[in-house]
Design an enzyme around this catalytic site. Structure first.
Site, PDB file in Angstrom:
ATOM      1  N   CYS A   5       0.947  -1.243  -0.061  1.00 25.93           N
ATOM      2  CA  CYS A   5       0.009   0.068   0.066  1.00 25.93           C
ATOM      3  C   CYS A   5       0.911   1.119   0.117  1.00 25.93           C
ATOM      4  O   CYS A   5       1.919   1.271   0.602  1.00 25.93           O
ATOM      5  CB  CYS A   5      -1.015   0.010   1.265  1.00 25.93           C
ATOM      6  SG  CYS A   5      -2.083   1.307   1.223  1.00 25.93           S
ATOM      7  N   ASP A   7       0.328   3.574   1.834  1.00 26.60           N
ATOM      8  CA  ASP A   7       0.498   4.072   3.254  1.00 26.60           C
ATOM      9  C   ASP A   7       2.066   4.108   3.682  1.00 26.60           C
ATOM     10  O   ASP A   7       2.684   3.283   3.788  1.00 26.60           O
ATOM     11  CB  ASP A   7      -0.407   3.013   4.074  1.00 26.60           C
ATOM     12  CG  ASP A   7      -0.273   3.665   5.435  1.00 26.60           C
ATOM     13  OD1 ASP A   7       0.361   4.145   6.078  1.00 26.60           O
ATOM     14  OD2 ASP A   7      -1.465   3.824   5.919  1.00 26.60           O
ATOM     15  N   ARG A   9       3.154   4.267   6.448  1.00 31.24           N
ATOM     16  CA  ARG A   9       3.717   3.340   7.607  1.00 31.24           C
ATOM     17  C   ARG A   9       4.027   1.932   7.142  1.00 31.24           C
ATOM     18  O   ARG A   9       4.726   1.249   8.023  1.00 31.24           O
ATOM     19  CB  ARG A   9       2.269   3.169   8.733  1.00 31.24           C
ATOM     20  CG  ARG A   9       1.864   4.453   9.186  1.00 31.24           C
ATOM     21  CD  ARG A   9       0.679   4.574   9.832  1.00 31.24           C
ATOM     22  NE  ARG A   9      -0.438   3.928   8.868  1.00 31.24           N
ATOM     23  CZ  ARG A   9      -1.654   3.744   9.218  1.00 31.24           C
ATOM     24  NH1 ARG A   9      -2.117   3.820  10.311  1.00 31.24           N
ATOM     25  NH2 ARG A   9      -2.577   3.505   8.194  1.00 31.24           N
ATOM     26  N   HIS A  66      -2.179  -4.545   4.924  1.00 33.27           N
ATOM     27  CA  HIS A  66      -2.056  -4.069   6.477  1.00 33.27           C
ATOM     28  C   HIS A  66      -3.152  -3.634   6.934  1.00 33.27           C
ATOM     29  O   HIS A  66      -4.321  -3.526   6.411  1.00 33.27           O
ATOM     30  CB  HIS A  66      -0.851  -2.830   6.249  1.00 33.27           C
ATOM     31  CG  HIS A  66      -1.405  -1.537   5.739  1.00 33.27           C
ATOM     32  ND1 HIS A  66      -1.655  -0.538   6.610  1.00 33.27           N
ATOM     33  CD2 HIS A  66      -1.866  -1.181   4.390  1.00 33.27           C
ATOM     34  CE1 HIS A  66      -2.287   0.579   5.898  1.00 33.27           C
ATOM     35  NE2 HIS A  66      -2.180   0.087   4.499  1.00 33.27           N
ATOM     36  N   CYS A  69      -5.955   0.157   7.065  1.00 33.73           N
ATOM     37  CA  CYS A  69      -5.647   0.693   5.475  1.00 33.73           C
ATOM     38  C   CYS A  69      -6.959   1.734   5.321  1.00 33.73           C
ATOM     39  O   CYS A  69      -7.864   1.322   5.167  1.00 33.73           O
ATOM     40  CB  CYS A  69      -5.765  -0.364   4.546  1.00 33.73           C
ATOM     41  SG  CYS A  69      -5.477   0.101   3.111  1.00 33.73           S
TER      42      CYS A  69
HETATM   43 ZN   LIG Z   1      -3.459   1.073   3.113  1.00 33.85          ZN
END
Ligand SMILES: [Zn+2]
Length: 145
Positions: A5, A7, A9, A66, A69
């Site tokens: 992703c 993202d 993190r 993850h 999300c």
């Molecule tokens: Zn995500």
């Protein structure tokens, strides 16, 4: 190859204890892979899969999902009517999250929203793996092990 992703993190190299440049990494919203669609239009994720398999001959493709999300939650909210802006044809995020609609169909019966969203995060991985198998060069590479 790792498909993860956007993202911030989710740091793929940190998770696997790898060095930068060790993996061929493709990131997109909710780590989704669309189904094979050779329609002459630009497809970034499909291009990355093609290059990884056909040019780099990667031995594995990891779809890394993850928790918490935002992309998956957006899909959930779109499919439950909570995010009508994502239903607009002009929404890039919404049309991207259409890839996960089949996954939502599998979890929509779950009464608890938090559990439903968490399950949908897992479905994002499963849908992507199923869609990877629609690419003839992925299927062919798997057949050759
Ligand atoms: Zn995500």
């Amino acid at each position: 190859m790792v498909i993860s992703c956007c993202d911030s993190r989710v740091h793929v190299t940190a998770i696997f204890g790898a060095e930068q440049g060790e993996f061929f990494i493709h990131r997109n919203i909710a780590n989704l892979v669309p189904a094979y669609l050779p329609d002459g239009e630009p497809h970034g994720t499909s291009a990355a899969v093609e290059y990884a398999v056909s040019a780099l001959n990667v031995s594995h493709i990891i779809v890394l999902g993850h928790s918490s999300c935002g992309g998956v939650k957006g899909c959930h909210d779109m499919c439950t009517g909570l995010a009508p802006e994502l239903e607009k044809s002009s929404s890039f995020v919404g049309r991207w999250m259409d890839i996960l609609r089949p996954g939502f169909e599998k979890v929509k019966h779950m009464p608890d929203e938090a559990e439903r969203v968490a399950r949908l995060e897992r479905e994002a991985v499963m849908v992507s793996i199923e869609n990877l198998m629609t690419f003839p060069f992925v299927k062919s590479a798997l057949d050759k092990k």
